[in-house]
Design an enzyme around this catalytic site. Structure first.
Site, PDB file in Angstrom:
ATOM      1  N   LYS A  44       0.855  -1.182   0.000  1.00 11.43           N
ATOM      2  CA  LYS A  44       0.000   0.000   0.000  1.00 11.43           C
ATOM      3  C   LYS A  44       0.895   1.238   0.000  1.00 11.43           C
ATOM      4  CE  LYS A  44      -3.684   2.586   0.638  1.00 11.43           C
ATOM      5  NZ  LYS A  44      -4.618   2.793  -0.468  1.00 11.43           N
ATOM      6  N   CYS A 127      -2.646   9.915  -5.998  1.00  6.54           N
ATOM      7  CA  CYS A 127      -3.816   9.559  -5.173  1.00  6.54           C
ATOM      8  C   CYS A 127      -4.845  10.688  -5.266  1.00  6.54           C
ATOM      9  CB  CYS A 127      -3.424   9.320  -3.720  1.00  6.54           C
ATOM     10  SG  CYS A 127      -4.894   8.985  -2.707  1.00  6.54           S
TER      11      CYS A 127
HETATM   12  C1  SIN Z   1      -6.520   5.646  -1.615  1.00  6.31           C
HETATM   13  O1  SIN Z   1      -5.958   5.147  -0.631  1.00  6.31           O
HETATM   14  O2  SIN Z   1      -7.364   6.535  -1.500  1.00  6.31           O
HETATM   15  C2  SIN Z   1      -6.172   5.174  -2.979  1.00  6.31           C
HETATM   16  C3  SIN Z   1      -4.728   5.269  -3.224  1.00  6.31           C
HETATM   17  C4  SIN Z   1      -4.388   5.851  -4.550  1.00  6.31           C
HETATM   18  O3  SIN Z   1      -5.283   6.099  -5.369  1.00  6.31           O
HETATM   19  O4  SIN Z   1      -3.212   6.088  -4.804  1.00  6.31           O
END
Ligand code: SIN
Length: 308
Positions: A44, A127
């Site tokens: 992540k 993001c």
């Molecule tokens: C998110 O955590 O909102 C998505 C991550 C991303 O789009 O990079």
């Protein structure tokens, strides 16, 4: 069929892997990816401090795709610095995804994580889900400033995850930035940011954060993803490896990404919906398409899209 590929000198046992964000936040999820048939373990996107992320509901799947506004829930980079060395035992590449709120965050995180020797680092400039934080990848000057600083502290292969672009001028501007910075691979594309899905029965949005606006993924974004893969493949004349992300639900979808110029593909929505068994299915399906078409590897069809 052997579906292994190489990106920036790193060998991947399969061309399929998870996209940063999908089932890869916790140690347990990352280890499960290690045990699965995923060709890599992608973390992540990590921030300086641990984050709970945005309020729920923040993910919604529907027949042609998904919308999410997770808000970067993650354990914070210090935790991933502990976990990454332990993931080596799975003997597949580890890609550390780095995010942040400002240049300083990216540099601090990248420098520390680089010391843990992940196989590659993916810098997430895209993001769309943090209220008040525009996607850096839509600002070429800010991207260049940030990437030049991060490049200095990263010695493992470094790639960039970009947002979708909808005009060749923006792709060309970003390609010039990437040339000046010197990156080793691209991940294309992040979700199509700030879409809106409406439930007509409830007369309501389907996710809570940002008034219902969120990043779109899945089948409905495949043409946008393919267009970006193809555009950057051409801008770099095939010299820069690309990991295609967006709309890969089947082996045929992956084949389309490879034809457009991707070396590998990441899966998000379908991994969330179908869980880890998806890798085995996608590998079987892609192997069957490649064999039927007379290709003996993913690399053999890379970039071979015909124009009319
Ligand atoms: C998110 O955590 O909102 C998505 C991550 C991303 O789009 O990079």
């Amino acid at each position: 069929m052997n579906l292994s590929i190489t990106i920036a000198g790193v060998r991947f046992p399969s061309c399929f892997m998870n996209a940063a964000g999908a089932r890869c936040v916790t140690r347990e999820e990352l280890e499960a990816l290690g045990r699965s048939q995923s060709g890599a373990i992608v973390t992540k996107s990590m921030t300086l401090e641990p984050r709970q992320g945005n309020p729920e509901p923040r993910y919604y799947g529907f027949p042609s795709g998904s919308i999410n506004s997770m808000g970067l829930p993650n354990l914070g980079y210090r935790a991933y610095a502990q976990i990454i060395p332990d993931l080596k035992r799975f003997q597949k590449p580890v890609i550390a995804s780095v995010a942040g709120f400002g240049e300083e965050d990216f540099v601090t995180i990248a420098a520390t994580i680089n010391e843990c020797r992940p196989d590659l680092i993916e810098v997430n400039l895209s993001c769309p889900n943090i209220p008040g934080e525009p996607q850096i990848g839509y600002d070429a000057e800010a991207s260049e400033r940030l990437l030049k600083r991060v490049r200095k502290v990263v010695s493992v292969p470094m790639g960039v995850k970009l947002p979708p672009y909808f005009d060749p001028a923006h792709q060309e501007a970003m390609a010039r930035v990437l040339e000046r910075v010197g990156v080793d691979f691209l991940s294309l594309i992040n979700s199509v940011g700030n879409g809106l899905v409406v439930d007509p029965e409830r007369e309501a949005v389907v996710i809570k954060p940002k008034g219902g606006f969120g990043g779109l993924g899945g089948t409905l974004i495949k043409p946008v993803a393919l267009a970006n893969v193809r555009a950057f493949w051409k801008l770099f004349a095939g010299r820069l490896p690309i990991i295609g992300t967006g709309g890969v639900i089947s082996g045929v979808d992956a084949f389309e990404h490879l034809l457009c110029g991707a070396s590998a593909v990441q899966v998000g929505t379908v991994l969330v919906e179908e869980d880890l068994g998806v890798f085995e299915r996608l590998e079987r399906e892609l192997a069957s398409v490649l064999a039927r078409k007379g290709y003996d590897s993913p690399a053999a069809c890379r970039g071979k899209l015909k124009e009319l």
